[in-house]
Motif scaffolding. Sequence first.
Motif, PDB file in Angstrom:
ATOM      1  N   ASP A 101     -49.028 -48.745  38.036  1.00 27.87           N
ATOM      2  CA  ASP A 101     -49.202 -47.302  37.908  1.00 27.87           C
ATOM      3  C   ASP A 101     -50.585 -46.842  38.355  1.00 27.87           C
ATOM      4  O   ASP A 101     -50.711 -45.889  39.116  1.00 27.87           O
ATOM      5  CB  ASP A 101     -48.942 -46.882  36.465  1.00 27.87           C
ATOM      6  CG  ASP A 101     -48.729 -45.385  36.349  1.00 27.87           C
ATOM      7  OD1 ASP A 101     -47.990 -44.830  37.181  1.00 27.87           O
ATOM      8  OD2 ASP A 101     -49.307 -44.772  35.439  1.00 27.87           O
ATOM      9  N   LYS A 102     -51.620 -47.510  37.900  1.00 25.50           N
ATOM     10  CA  LYS A 102     -52.975 -47.041  38.204  1.00 25.50           C
ATOM     11  C   LYS A 102     -53.531 -47.590  39.518  1.00 25.50           C
ATOM     12  O   LYS A 102     -54.077 -46.839  40.315  1.00 25.50           O
ATOM     13  CB  LYS A 102     -53.936 -47.417  37.055  1.00 25.50           C
ATOM     14  CG  LYS A 102     -53.545 -46.835  35.725  1.00 25.50           C
ATOM     15  CD  LYS A 102     -53.576 -45.329  35.748  1.00 25.50           C
ATOM     16  CE  LYS A 102     -53.179 -44.775  34.399  1.00 25.50           C
ATOM     17  NZ  LYS A 102     -52.333 -43.630  34.478  1.00 25.50           N
ATOM     18  N   LEU A 103     -53.408 -48.885  39.755  1.00 20.36           N
ATOM     19  CA  LEU A 103     -54.016 -49.467  40.954  1.00 20.36           C
ATOM     20  C   LEU A 103     -53.146 -49.279  42.193  1.00 20.36           C
ATOM     21  O   LEU A 103     -53.513 -48.559  43.122  1.00 20.36           O
ATOM     22  CB  LEU A 103     -54.315 -50.949  40.726  1.00 20.36           C
ATOM     23  CG  LEU A 103     -55.360 -51.247  39.650  1.00 20.36           C
ATOM     24  CD1 LEU A 103     -55.484 -52.745  39.446  1.00 20.36           C
ATOM     25  CD2 LEU A 103     -56.696 -50.657  40.028  1.00 20.36           C
ATOM     26  N   PRO A 110     -47.299 -45.114  46.198  1.00 19.77           N
ATOM     27  CA  PRO A 110     -46.831 -44.231  45.128  1.00 19.77           C
ATOM     28  C   PRO A 110     -45.419 -44.550  44.637  1.00 19.77           C
ATOM     29  O   PRO A 110     -45.012 -44.066  43.595  1.00 19.77           O
ATOM     30  CB  PRO A 110     -46.889 -42.833  45.744  1.00 19.77           C
ATOM     31  CG  PRO A 110     -47.067 -43.017  47.184  1.00 19.77           C
ATOM     32  CD  PRO A 110     -47.582 -44.395  47.424  1.00 19.77           C
ATOM     33  N   LEU A 111     -44.696 -45.369  45.375  1.00 19.16           N
ATOM     34  CA  LEU A 111     -43.354 -45.746  44.941  1.00 19.16           C
ATOM     35  C   LEU A 111     -43.388 -46.480  43.600  1.00 19.16           C
ATOM     36  O   LEU A 111     -42.457 -46.387  42.810  1.00 19.16           O
ATOM     37  CB  LEU A 111     -42.693 -46.643  45.997  1.00 19.16           C
ATOM     38  CG  LEU A 111     -41.294 -47.140  45.684  1.00 19.16           C
ATOM     39  CD1 LEU A 111     -40.323 -45.972  45.615  1.00 19.16           C
ATOM     40  CD2 LEU A 111     -40.833 -48.133  46.707  1.00 19.16           C
ATOM     41  N   SER A 113     -45.627 -45.986  41.141  1.00 15.53           N
ATOM     42  CA  SER A 113     -46.337 -45.240  40.107  1.00 15.53           C
ATOM     43  C   SER A 113     -45.501 -44.076  39.590  1.00 15.53           C
ATOM     44  O   SER A 113     -45.176 -43.148  40.328  1.00 15.53           O
ATOM     45  CB  SER A 113     -47.660 -44.706  40.666  1.00 15.53           C
ATOM     46  OG  SER A 113     -48.284 -43.891  39.716  1.00 15.53           O
ATOM     47  N   VAL A 114     -45.199 -44.117  38.306  1.00 12.53           N
ATOM     48  CA  VAL A 114     -44.467 -43.021  37.674  1.00 12.53           C
ATOM     49  C   VAL A 114     -45.333 -41.766  37.660  1.00 12.53           C
ATOM     50  O   VAL A 114     -44.863 -40.665  37.949  1.00 12.53           O
ATOM     51  CB  VAL A 114     -44.062 -43.422  36.232  1.00 12.53           C
ATOM     52  CG1 VAL A 114     -43.406 -42.277  35.516  1.00 12.53           C
ATOM     53  CG2 VAL A 114     -43.160 -44.624  36.266  1.00 12.53           C
ATOM     54  N   THR A 115     -46.612 -41.920  37.370  1.00  5.82           N
ATOM     55  CA  THR A 115     -47.528 -40.790  37.291  1.00  5.82           C
ATOM     56  C   THR A 115     -47.699 -40.114  38.647  1.00  5.82           C
ATOM     57  O   THR A 115     -47.616 -38.895  38.758  1.00  5.82           O
ATOM     58  CB  THR A 115     -48.901 -41.264  36.776  1.00  5.82           C
ATOM     59  OG1 THR A 115     -48.697 -42.040  35.603  1.00  5.82           O
ATOM     60  CG2 THR A 115     -49.790 -40.101  36.459  1.00  5.82           C
ATOM     61  N   THR A 116     -47.930 -40.896  39.690  1.00  5.40           N
ATOM     62  CA  THR A 116     -48.129 -40.330  41.025  1.00  5.40           C
ATOM     63  C   THR A 116     -46.867 -39.643  41.526  1.00  5.40           C
ATOM     64  O   THR A 116     -46.933 -38.559  42.116  1.00  5.40           O
ATOM     65  CB  THR A 116     -48.556 -41.434  42.008  1.00  5.40           C
ATOM     66  OG1 THR A 116     -49.694 -42.104  41.477  1.00  5.40           O
ATOM     67  CG2 THR A 116     -48.896 -40.854  43.365  1.00  5.40           C
ATOM     68  N   GLN A 117     -45.714 -40.243  41.292  1.00  4.33           N
ATOM     69  CA  GLN A 117     -44.467 -39.608  41.719  1.00  4.33           C
ATOM     70  C   GLN A 117     -44.217 -38.306  40.970  1.00  4.33           C
ATOM     71  O   GLN A 117     -43.731 -37.341  41.550  1.00  4.33           O
ATOM     72  CB  GLN A 117     -43.289 -40.553  41.521  1.00  4.33           C
ATOM     73  CG  GLN A 117     -43.158 -41.538  42.627  1.00  4.33           C
ATOM     74  CD  GLN A 117     -41.818 -42.251  42.577  1.00  4.33           C
ATOM     75  OE1 GLN A 117     -40.925 -41.880  41.828  1.00  4.33           O
ATOM     76  NE2 GLN A 117     -41.686 -43.269  43.382  1.00  4.33           N
ATOM     77  N   ALA A 118     -44.544 -38.278  39.686  1.00  2.00           N
ATOM     78  CA  ALA A 118     -44.356 -37.052  38.914  1.00  2.00           C
ATOM     79  C   ALA A 118     -45.253 -35.938  39.458  1.00  2.00           C
ATOM     80  O   ALA A 118     -44.844 -34.783  39.527  1.00  2.00           O
ATOM     81  CB  ALA A 118     -44.655 -37.300  37.443  1.00  2.00           C
ATOM     82  N   GLU A 119     -46.476 -36.292  39.864  1.00  2.00           N
ATOM     83  CA  GLU A 119     -47.380 -35.287  40.439  1.00  2.00           C
ATOM     84  C   GLU A 119     -46.895 -34.831  41.812  1.00  2.00           C
ATOM     85  O   GLU A 119     -46.902 -33.639  42.123  1.00  2.00           O
ATOM     86  CB  GLU A 119     -48.788 -35.857  40.545  1.00  2.00           C
ATOM     87  CG  GLU A 119     -49.464 -36.079  39.226  1.00  2.00           C
ATOM     88  CD  GLU A 119     -50.762 -36.854  39.358  1.00  2.00           C
ATOM     89  OE1 GLU A 119     -51.174 -37.160  40.492  1.00  2.00           O
ATOM     90  OE2 GLU A 119     -51.359 -37.164  38.318  1.00  2.00           O
TER      91      GLU A 119
END
Length: 151
Positions: A101-103, A110-111, A113-119
């Motif tokens: 998620d972070k690194l 971004p595939l 990362s839940v956070t990046t995809q949500a943004e």
Amino acid sequence: MIGEQRYVPRWGQPLTGIFAGITFIVVSWVIWYIFSHPSGVFKLYENPFVVFTAWMTLIGAWQHILFQDWPFQNLSRANRLFAMIGVNLLATWLIIFVVFDKLLGSYMMPLFSVTTQAELLNLPEHAKWESLAGGSLTMIVVIGMLLTVSW
């Protein structure tokens, strides 16, 4: 005596390999239907349930099969259980939330990362894990399980 028994192949190769492959696929489909299919038994559970369970299973298999319970092999059975579960939970959290998620997710993929995809997709809070990130994290576990067999 049980130590004197010999295992004799029932059919020999390639029939045994074909049967094992078909059995593996059928069992995988049944497990997938139960835990992941939208109309399966666990259809009301969100994807994090599957992701966390899959990663904990993979890490537990690696702890036991690859590392042979190292460095916990000298502990008593009960203490080894709690120590390995603690390491398993910590490693699962580190892999999913720190590494993916972070690194990896924030800087290059971004595939994962839940956070990046949500943004990027403007997803509401309840739909975060329904994005592709949960499925891609689970797919990496499947690849890890298949690679564990070859070690």
